[in-house]
Design a protein around this motif. Sequence first.
Motif, short mmCIF file in Angstrom:
data_model
loop_
_atom_site.label_atom_id
_atom_site.label_comp_id
_atom_site.label_asym_id
_atom_site.label_seq_id
_atom_site.Cartn_x
_atom_site.Cartn_y
_atom_site.Cartn_z
N SER A 2 32.06 -100.16 144.06
CA SER A 2 31.47 -98.97 143.30
C SER A 2 30.80 -99.50 142.02
N ARG A 3 29.76 -98.70 141.55
CA ARG A 3 29.11 -99.27 140.19
C ARG A 3 29.98 -98.39 139.25
N GLY A 4 29.87 -98.88 137.96
CA GLY A 4 30.41 -98.31 136.84
C GLY A 4 30.29 -99.32 135.57
N ILE A 5 30.85 -98.79 134.60
CA ILE A 5 30.77 -99.49 133.38
C ILE A 5 32.03 -100.24 132.89
N VAL A 6 31.98 -101.49 132.52
CA VAL A 6 33.14 -102.10 131.93
C VAL A 6 33.11 -102.21 130.65
N LEU A 7 33.74 -101.74 129.76
CA LEU A 7 33.55 -101.95 128.24
C LEU A 7 34.39 -102.76 127.52
N LEU A 8 34.04 -103.95 127.14
CA LEU A 8 34.98 -104.70 126.66
C LEU A 8 35.41 -104.32 124.85
N CYS A 9 36.22 -104.64 124.59
CA CYS A 9 36.82 -104.38 123.16
C CYS A 9 37.73 -105.59 122.52
N GLY A 10 37.23 -105.93 121.43
CA GLY A 10 38.17 -106.95 120.84
C GLY A 10 37.59 -107.35 119.44
N THR A 74 26.83 -102.62 138.66
CA THR A 74 28.09 -102.56 137.90
C THR A 74 27.60 -103.20 136.38
N VAL A 75 28.14 -102.89 135.23
CA VAL A 75 27.69 -103.32 133.85
C VAL A 75 28.62 -103.71 133.03
N ILE A 76 28.69 -104.72 132.61
CA ILE A 76 30.11 -105.35 131.63
C ILE A 76 29.09 -105.37 130.15
N ILE A 77 29.82 -104.56 129.26
CA ILE A 77 29.28 -104.36 127.89
C ILE A 77 30.18 -105.38 127.13
N ASP A 78 29.42 -106.28 126.60
CA ASP A 78 30.13 -107.41 125.91
C ASP A 78 29.93 -106.96 124.24
N ASP A 79 31.05 -106.44 123.72
CA ASP A 79 30.64 -105.93 122.26
C ASP A 79 32.21 -105.80 121.81
N THR A 80 32.44 -105.65 120.60
CA THR A 80 33.79 -105.38 119.64
C THR A 80 34.10 -103.94 120.20
N SER A 81 33.21 -103.18 120.06
CA SER A 81 33.46 -101.79 120.51
C SER A 81 34.46 -101.05 119.57
N SER A 82 34.05 -101.47 118.38
CA SER A 82 34.93 -100.98 117.13
C SER A 82 34.02 -100.51 116.20
N ARG A 87 33.45 -96.28 121.41
CA ARG A 87 33.97 -96.22 122.67
C ARG A 87 33.86 -94.83 123.14
N ASP A 88 34.08 -94.09 122.47
CA ASP A 88 33.89 -92.48 123.00
C ASP A 88 32.22 -92.28 123.27
N ARG A 89 31.48 -92.84 122.78
CA ARG A 89 29.98 -92.71 123.20
C ARG A 89 29.77 -93.14 124.34
N TRP A 90 30.47 -94.53 124.75
CA TRP A 90 30.47 -95.02 125.97
C TRP A 90 30.94 -94.14 127.19
N ARG A 91 32.16 -93.50 126.75
CA ARG A 91 32.81 -92.66 127.75
C ARG A 91 31.77 -91.56 128.26
N ALA A 98 28.14 -90.28 135.65
CA ALA A 98 28.91 -89.94 136.64
C ALA A 98 29.51 -91.14 137.43
N VAL A 99 29.76 -92.23 136.46
CA VAL A 99 30.50 -93.62 137.00
C VAL A 99 31.97 -93.83 136.00
N PRO A 100 32.87 -94.48 136.81
CA PRO A 100 33.69 -94.72 135.91
C PRO A 100 33.53 -95.76 134.80
N LEU A 101 34.51 -95.62 133.90
CA LEU A 101 34.46 -96.52 132.71
C LEU A 101 35.92 -97.05 132.70
N VAL A 102 35.70 -98.53 132.46
CA VAL A 102 36.99 -99.46 132.35
C VAL A 102 37.04 -99.89 131.05
#
Length: 174
Positions: A2-10, A74-82, A87-91, A98-102
């Motif tokens: 399934s396609r989706g968005i994977v948001l990294l945070c750190g 499927t996209v993996i977003i490499d960012d601090t996400s802070s 993170r709310d904007r990515w959600r 209409a794709v899941p976000l992890v």
Amino acid sequence: MSRGIVLLCGRAFSGKSTVAGQLANGLPGMIISLDAINAERGLWGGDGIPIAEWARTLDLAHDRVTEAVGDGTTVIIDDTSSPAFLRDRWRERAAALAVPLVLVYVEVDEATLRERVQRNRADRRRGDVTDAVLAEHLASFEPPTEAEAALVVDGATPAAKVVAAVRKVLTAPR
């Protein structure tokens, strides 16, 4: 898959880019790095970037994610996400597409981060971050809350385990 968005945070030097690479290979998926977008624009976060420039970089990342997800990737977003509002904007973007976000939180203790910065300064595998920028980043970093249901990983989490956990969320019925 399934396609989706994977948001990294750190925080900086936590290992997000390493995890992004593991996910890109294992899912498979495409990495969109905000540092890479900044570099394309002639900006380096280690020196400090004005908020207006970060906002433009985020807009470019949103455009790229929208296009890639539209193509079935499927996209993996490499960012601090802070801070958390990012993170709310990515959600919101994931919901609009209409794709899941992890959300994957790469959590590493501050002593390890500082050790990695010092090692980087010795071998220069990547650009440096000034002490002032690092201090501000560490002081202002907003880790995910329990309500955000982040998948929490660290440097010891096996890549296969991270990929399996992300795949499970991306393929779960909605």
